[in-house]
Design a protein around this motif. Structure first.
Motif, PDB file in Angstrom:
ATOM      1  N   GLY A  60      -5.507  -0.810  -9.396  1.00  0.00           N
ATOM      2  CA  GLY A  60      -4.760  -1.400  -8.295  1.00  0.00           C
ATOM      3  C   GLY A  60      -5.479  -2.582  -7.673  1.00  0.00           C
ATOM      4  N   ASN A  61      -6.798  -2.452  -7.477  1.00  0.00           N
ATOM      5  CA  ASN A  61      -7.576  -3.548  -6.894  1.00  0.00           C
ATOM      6  C   ASN A  61      -7.497  -4.799  -7.765  1.00  0.00           C
ATOM      7  OD1 ASN A  61      -8.390  -2.028  -4.708  1.00  0.00           O
ATOM      8  ND2 ASN A  61     -10.308  -1.385  -5.646  1.00  0.00           N
ATOM      9  N   PHE A  62      -7.595  -4.607  -9.086  1.00  0.00           N
ATOM     10  CA  PHE A  62      -7.508  -5.750 -10.002  1.00  0.00           C
ATOM     11  C   PHE A  62      -6.088  -6.315 -10.038  1.00  0.00           C
ATOM     12  CE2 PHE A  62      -5.838  -6.738 -14.245  1.00  0.00           C
ATOM     13  CZ  PHE A  62      -6.443  -7.965 -14.452  1.00  0.00           C
ATOM     14  N   ARG A 101       0.947   6.829  -6.707  1.00  0.00           N
ATOM     15  CA  ARG A 101      -0.175   7.721  -6.977  1.00  0.00           C
ATOM     16  C   ARG A 101       0.245   9.182  -6.841  1.00  0.00           C
ATOM     17  NH1 ARG A 101      -3.713  11.104  -5.047  1.00  0.00           N
ATOM     18  NH2 ARG A 101      -2.641  11.127  -3.053  1.00  0.00           N
ATOM     19  N   ARG A 102       0.980   9.489  -5.749  1.00  0.00           N
ATOM     20  CA  ARG A 102       1.426  10.874  -5.541  1.00  0.00           C
ATOM     21  C   ARG A 102       2.282  11.357  -6.700  1.00  0.00           C
ATOM     22  NH1 ARG A 102       1.901   9.057  -0.106  1.00  0.00           N
ATOM     23  NH2 ARG A 102       4.103   8.580  -0.406  1.00  0.00           N
ATOM     24  N   VAL A 135       0.827  -1.206   0.000  1.00  0.00           N
ATOM     25  CA  VAL A 135       0.000   0.000   0.000  1.00  0.00           C
ATOM     26  C   VAL A 135       0.861   1.255   0.000  1.00  0.00           C
ATOM     27  CG1 VAL A 135      -1.659   1.344   1.347  1.00  0.00           C
ATOM     28  CG2 VAL A 135      -1.992  -1.118   1.063  1.00  0.00           C
ATOM     29  N   GLU A 136       1.926   1.274   0.786  1.00  0.00           N
ATOM     30  CA  GLU A 136       2.827   2.435   0.822  1.00  0.00           C
ATOM     31  C   GLU A 136       3.429   2.700  -0.550  1.00  0.00           C
ATOM     32  OE1 GLU A 136       5.671   1.531   3.811  1.00  0.00           O
ATOM     33  OE2 GLU A 136       4.279   1.846   5.498  1.00  0.00           O
ATOM     34  N   LYS A 137       3.843   1.638  -1.260  1.00  0.00           N
ATOM     35  CA  LYS A 137       4.399   1.790  -2.606  1.00  0.00           C
ATOM     36  C   LYS A 137       3.335   2.313  -3.570  1.00  0.00           C
ATOM     37  CE  LYS A 137       8.637   0.224  -1.983  1.00  0.00           C
ATOM     38  NZ  LYS A 137       9.834   1.062  -2.237  1.00  0.00           N
ATOM     39  N   ARG A 178      -9.855  18.184  -9.855  1.00  0.00           N
ATOM     40  CA  ARG A 178     -10.717  17.293 -10.642  1.00  0.00           C
ATOM     41  C   ARG A 178      -9.900  16.189 -11.323  1.00  0.00           C
ATOM     42  NH1 ARG A 178     -13.703  20.689 -12.318  1.00  0.00           N
ATOM     43  NH2 ARG A 178     -15.770  20.181 -11.543  1.00  0.00           N
ATOM     44  N   GLU A 179      -8.752  16.562 -11.889  1.00  0.00           N
ATOM     45  CA  GLU A 179      -7.884  15.564 -12.526  1.00  0.00           C
ATOM     46  C   GLU A 179      -7.357  14.571 -11.495  1.00  0.00           C
ATOM     47  OE1 GLU A 179      -5.810  17.939 -16.260  1.00  0.00           O
ATOM     48  OE2 GLU A 179      -5.104  18.334 -14.215  1.00  0.00           O
ATOM     49  N   ASN A 180      -6.995  15.084 -10.314  1.00  0.00           N
ATOM     50  CA  ASN A 180      -6.499  14.238  -9.235  1.00  0.00           C
ATOM     51  C   ASN A 180      -7.531  13.174  -8.869  1.00  0.00           C
ATOM     52  OD1 ASN A 180      -5.820  13.218  -6.605  1.00  0.00           O
ATOM     53  ND2 ASN A 180      -4.514  15.001  -6.276  1.00  0.00           N
TER      54      ASN A 180
END
Length: 242
Positions: A204-206, A181-182, A174-176, A191-193
């Motif tokens: 990520g979930n998939f 993402r950042r 999760v940290e990676k 909005r883009e974020n």
């Protein structure tokens, strides 16, 4: 337009005591105090209160998430746009709020004992969906993990402490993911974020599930191959001895 709390309560359907509580929690702007007994609230509080009730009663979002959604709305996003990240992280719009149970109902549904539940939560191998005002709230995923995972492993004689490696390694993953993402959303608009974060969450979930399943499958394949090789070697040695 500035309104007294009684008018805000009448138009929003929310009690004055609840309105004051939301102000104290930072969900609503503080009123303009005329004196110790009189204060005027911005009319925008009415829309915010309606949004809070929608998110709290129909979507079961905890207050800290609602506060974050309201912050996005202050930045010019619509309610659906502001909800987007939470929907991606906590479940689809159609599934949020379904199957939520309290602690007692969770124990009855899973067959777990209070001791097993406390241990599982302490180890972090079971993490309640959210925390309500008085106690944790569990969803269908939590029930499945408790009933089909933790309870079954306990019956097989597994020490639940041996599962803590999953939490430790999961935190690193999760940290990676958060760091990635950042990096991707750096310099983007709000909005883009949100749009990028929602899409990254879906991917990520998939992908997280895909990688772990494939790694497990490959390890099983290697174990089978080693076992077959040992059996073949053993059979050859027996033939030679004859």
């Amino acid at each position: 337009m500035k309104l007294k709390i009684g008018e805000i309560a009448r138009r929003s359907g929310v009690r004055p005591s609840t309105i004051r509580y939301y102000v104290g929690e930072g969900l609503l702007p503080r009123p303009e105090k005329i004196n110790e007994k009189m204060a005027f609230y911005d009319e925008v509080c009415i829309d915010k209160l309606r949004a809070i009730q929608e998110l709290k009663e129909k979507r079961y979002f905890p207050l800290y998430l609602i506060k974050n959604i309201l912050r996005r709305m202050d930045e010019g996003l619509s309610l659906p746009e502001a909800e987007m990240v939470e929907n991606a992280v906590f479940g689809s719009k159609d599934s949020i709020g379904r199957g939520l149970v309290n602690r007692q109902a969770f124990l009855e549904a899973t067959g777990m004992t209070e001791k097993e539940l406390r241990q599982a939560e302490k180890l972090g191998i079971l993490i309640p969906y959210t925390t309500g005002a008085d106690e944790p709230i569990y969803n269908d995923d939590d029930v499945r993990v408790g009933r089909d995972g933790i309870k079954q492993l306990s019956r097989l004689g597994t020490d639940l402490g041996e599962l803590s490696f999953m939490v430790q390694q999961g935190k690193k993953i999760v940290e990676k993911e958060m760091a990635l993402r950042r990096k991707i959303v750096a310099g983007k608009s709000t909005r883009e974020n949100i749009l990028i974060t929602s899409e990254l969450t879906r991917i990520g979930n998939f992908y997280r599930d895909y990688i772990l399943r494939r790694l497990f499958q490959k390890q099983v394949e290697q174990n089978i191959q080693k076992s077959l090789k040992k059996s073949k070697t053993k059979a050859a040695n027996i033939r030679r001895q004859k």
